[in-house]
Design a protein around this motif. Structure first.
Motif, PDB file in Angstrom:
ATOM      1  N   THR A 187       0.831  -1.191   0.000  1.00 53.57           N
ATOM      2  CA  THR A 187       0.000   0.000   0.000  1.00 53.57           C
ATOM      3  C   THR A 187       0.867   1.243   0.000  1.00 53.57           C
ATOM      4  O   THR A 187       1.935   1.272   0.578  1.00 53.57           O
ATOM      5  N   SER A 188       0.397   2.277  -0.667  1.00 51.22           N
ATOM      6  CA  SER A 188       1.135   3.534  -0.671  1.00 51.22           C
ATOM      7  C   SER A 188       0.435   4.514   0.248  1.00 51.22           C
ATOM      8  O   SER A 188      -0.728   4.361   0.592  1.00 51.22           O
ATOM      9  N   GLY A 189       1.164   5.539   0.647  1.00 53.80           N
ATOM     10  CA  GLY A 189       0.642   6.491   1.610  1.00 53.80           C
ATOM     11  C   GLY A 189      -0.353   7.450   0.997  1.00 53.80           C
ATOM     12  O   GLY A 189      -0.300   7.768  -0.191  1.00 53.80           O
ATOM     13  N   THR A 190      -1.273   7.910   1.812  1.00 54.41           N
ATOM     14  CA  THR A 190      -2.236   8.938   1.425  1.00 54.41           C
ATOM     15  C   THR A 190      -2.041  10.124   2.360  1.00 54.41           C
ATOM     16  O   THR A 190      -1.332  10.023   3.357  1.00 54.41           O
ATOM     17  N   TRP A 191      -2.688  11.244   2.068  1.00 51.16           N
ATOM     18  CA  TRP A 191      -2.532  12.415   2.925  1.00 51.16           C
ATOM     19  C   TRP A 191      -3.062  12.141   4.321  1.00 51.16           C
ATOM     20  O   TRP A 191      -2.560  12.662   5.300  1.00 51.16           O
ATOM     21  N   SER A 192      -4.095  11.299   4.446  1.00 53.43           N
ATOM     22  CA  SER A 192      -4.632  11.005   5.775  1.00 53.43           C
ATOM     23  C   SER A 192      -3.828   9.921   6.493  1.00 53.43           C
ATOM     24  O   SER A 192      -3.831   9.839   7.705  1.00 53.43           O
ATOM     25  N   ARG A 193      -3.146   9.056   5.748  1.00 59.23           N
ATOM     26  CA  ARG A 193      -2.320   7.994   6.349  1.00 59.23           C
ATOM     27  C   ARG A 193      -1.049   7.843   5.522  1.00 59.23           C
ATOM     28  O   ARG A 193      -0.915   6.933   4.702  1.00 59.23           O
ATOM     29  N   PRO A 194      -0.074   8.752   5.737  1.00 56.91           N
ATOM     30  CA  PRO A 194       1.161   8.699   4.948  1.00 56.91           C
ATOM     31  C   PRO A 194       2.073   7.555   5.350  1.00 56.91           C
ATOM     32  O   PRO A 194       1.998   7.039   6.456  1.00 56.91           O
ATOM     33  N   SER A 195       2.937   7.164   4.414  1.00 52.45           N
ATOM     34  CA  SER A 195       3.961   6.153   4.682  1.00 52.45           C
ATOM     35  C   SER A 195       5.141   6.820   5.391  1.00 52.45           C
ATOM     36  O   SER A 195       5.355   8.017   5.283  1.00 52.45           O
ATOM     37  N   VAL A 196       5.931   6.016   6.082  1.00 51.51           N
ATOM     38  CA  VAL A 196       7.106   6.523   6.787  1.00 51.51           C
ATOM     39  C   VAL A 196       8.267   6.672   5.810  1.00 51.51           C
ATOM     40  O   VAL A 196       8.464   5.832   4.943  1.00 51.51           O
ATOM     41  N   MET A 197       9.034   7.744   5.955  1.00 59.25           N
ATOM     42  CA  MET A 197      10.236   7.910   5.149  1.00 59.25           C
ATOM     43  C   MET A 197      11.451   7.552   6.003  1.00 59.25           C
ATOM     44  O   MET A 197      11.509   7.923   7.176  1.00 59.25           O
ATOM     45  N   PRO A 198      12.395   6.803   5.448  1.00 59.15           N
ATOM     46  CA  PRO A 198      13.588   6.435   6.220  1.00 59.15           C
ATOM     47  C   PRO A 198      14.445   7.665   6.522  1.00 59.15           C
ATOM     48  O   PRO A 198      14.489   8.601   5.735  1.00 59.15           O
ATOM     49  N   MET A 199      15.120   7.638   7.662  1.00 58.49           N
ATOM     50  CA  MET A 199      15.966   8.768   8.036  1.00 58.49           C
ATOM     51  C   MET A 199      17.167   8.317   8.850  1.00 58.49           C
ATOM     52  O   MET A 199      17.160   7.235   9.433  1.00 58.49           O
ATOM     53  N   ASP A 200      18.185   9.142   8.854  1.00 57.09           N
ATOM     54  CA  ASP A 200      19.350   9.006   9.726  1.00 57.09           C
ATOM     55  C   ASP A 200      19.451  10.303  10.519  1.00 57.09           C
ATOM     56  O   ASP A 200      19.119  11.372  10.012  1.00 57.09           O
ATOM     57  N   ALA A 201      19.917  10.215  11.755  1.00 61.46           N
ATOM     58  CA  ALA A 201      20.117  11.406  12.573  1.00 61.46           C
ATOM     59  C   ALA A 201      21.430  11.252  13.327  1.00 61.46           C
ATOM     60  O   ALA A 201      21.714  10.187  13.874  1.00 61.46           O
ATOM     61  N   TYR A 202      22.229  12.319  13.327  1.00 60.90           N
ATOM     62  CA  TYR A 202      23.525  12.272  13.999  1.00 60.90           C
ATOM     63  C   TYR A 202      24.006  13.685  14.311  1.00 60.90           C
ATOM     64  O   TYR A 202      23.522  14.655  13.741  1.00 60.90           O
ATOM     65  N   ARG A 203      24.951  13.771  15.242  1.00 64.16           N
ATOM     66  CA  ARG A 203      25.563  15.056  15.584  1.00 64.16           C
ATOM     67  C   ARG A 203      26.877  15.174  14.844  1.00 64.16           C
ATOM     68  O   ARG A 203      27.674  14.242  14.809  1.00 64.16           O
ATOM     69  N   GLU A 204      27.092  16.341  14.263  1.00 66.40           N
ATOM     70  CA  GLU A 204      28.331  16.626  13.533  1.00 66.40           C
ATOM     71  C   GLU A 204      28.845  17.983  14.018  1.00 66.40           C
ATOM     72  O   GLU A 204      28.343  19.023  13.594  1.00 66.40           O
ATOM     73  N   GLY A 205      29.799  17.954  14.924  1.00 66.43           N
ATOM     74  CA  GLY A 205      30.327  19.197  15.496  1.00 66.43           C
ATOM     75  C   GLY A 205      29.259  19.906  16.313  1.00 66.43           C
ATOM     76  O   GLY A 205      28.672  19.328  17.222  1.00 66.43           O
ATOM     77  N   ASP A 206      28.976  21.143  15.953  1.00 66.92           N
ATOM     78  CA  ASP A 206      27.972  21.945  16.656  1.00 66.92           C
ATOM     79  C   ASP A 206      26.626  21.941  15.945  1.00 66.92           C
ATOM     80  O   ASP A 206      25.815  22.852  16.119  1.00 66.92           O
ATOM     81  N   GLU A 207      26.389  20.920  15.125  1.00 69.83           N
ATOM     82  CA  GLU A 207      25.116  20.795  14.410  1.00 69.83           C
ATOM     83  C   GLU A 207      24.538  19.403  14.608  1.00 69.83           C
ATOM     84  O   GLU A 207      25.270  18.434  14.781  1.00 69.83           O
ATOM     85  N   TYR A 208      23.231  19.350  14.561  1.00 69.68           N
ATOM     86  CA  TYR A 208      22.525  18.079  14.557  1.00 69.68           C
ATOM     87  C   TYR A 208      22.004  17.899  13.143  1.00 69.68           C
ATOM     88  O   TYR A 208      21.392  18.814  12.576  1.00 69.68           O
ATOM     89  N   VAL A 209      22.268  16.751  12.533  1.00 69.17           N
ATOM     90  CA  VAL A 209      21.928  16.518  11.135  1.00 69.17           C
ATOM     91  C   VAL A 209      20.883  15.409  11.043  1.00 69.17           C
ATOM     92  O   VAL A 209      21.024  14.363  11.674  1.00 69.17           O
ATOM     93  N   ILE A 210      19.845  15.665  10.257  1.00 68.94           N
ATOM     94  CA  ILE A 210      18.830  14.654   9.984  1.00 68.94           C
ATOM     95  C   ILE A 210      18.732  14.537   8.466  1.00 68.94           C
ATOM     96  O   ILE A 210      18.531  15.531   7.772  1.00 68.94           O
TER      97      ILE A 210
END
Length: 144
Positions: A21-44
């Motif tokens: 199934t694909s996402g709809t505006w009322s029930r969207p699909s999840v998008m993959p992500m990475d999150a990490y700290r790089e120096g004085d910034e947080y990157v997503i």
């Protein structure tokens, strides 16, 4: 620096992948992500291959970051017969609760090669700092 808002979100993503199934505006699909700290910034970084930059919405309200995107089917000629379609279409979204230590007023967003990258600076108040210790001569006695 961040918290997931829905512990069952990963399970929903797996079920959607298996059911096709694909996402709809009322029930969207999840998008993959990475999150990490790089120096004085947080990157997503969010994977959004095939999504037009104009189809991406990024909102932040207080500590809640919301990213929503839509991948539409490519226009095909009348004589094209689809043999295999595995690339997901529809709406994708992600909500991320950001820590108070991040400066949400200065978020930078870049989109390159199908990856949306958000850079969020660490707030000055959250950075380590030295505290000086006063000598005995500098003490004052409070009397009541």
């Amino acid at each position: 620096m961040l918290m997931r808002t829905d512990p069952f979100r990963e399970m929903d993503r797996i079920v959607q992948q298996l059911s096709g199934t694909s996402g709809t505006w009322s029930r969207p699909s999840v998008m993959p992500m990475d999150a990490y700290r790089e120096g004085d910034e947080y990157v997503i970084a969010f994977d959004l291959p095939g999504v037009s930059p104009a189809a991406i919405d990024i909102d932040v309200e207080r500590n809640m970051l919301k990213v929503k995107a839509e991948r539409r089917p490519a226009a095909k000629a009348d004589n094209v017969q689809m043999e295999l379609s595995e690339r997901p279409l529809g709406v994708f979204s992600r909500q991320v609760v950001l820590a108070d230590t991040l400066d949400t007023e200065h978020i930078e967003a870049d989109y390159e090669a199908g990856v949306l990258t958000l850079r969020i600076p660490i707030a000055e108040r959250a950075k380590p700092r030295k505290i000086s210790i006063g000598g005995a001569d500098g003490r004052k006695q409070i009397s009541g």
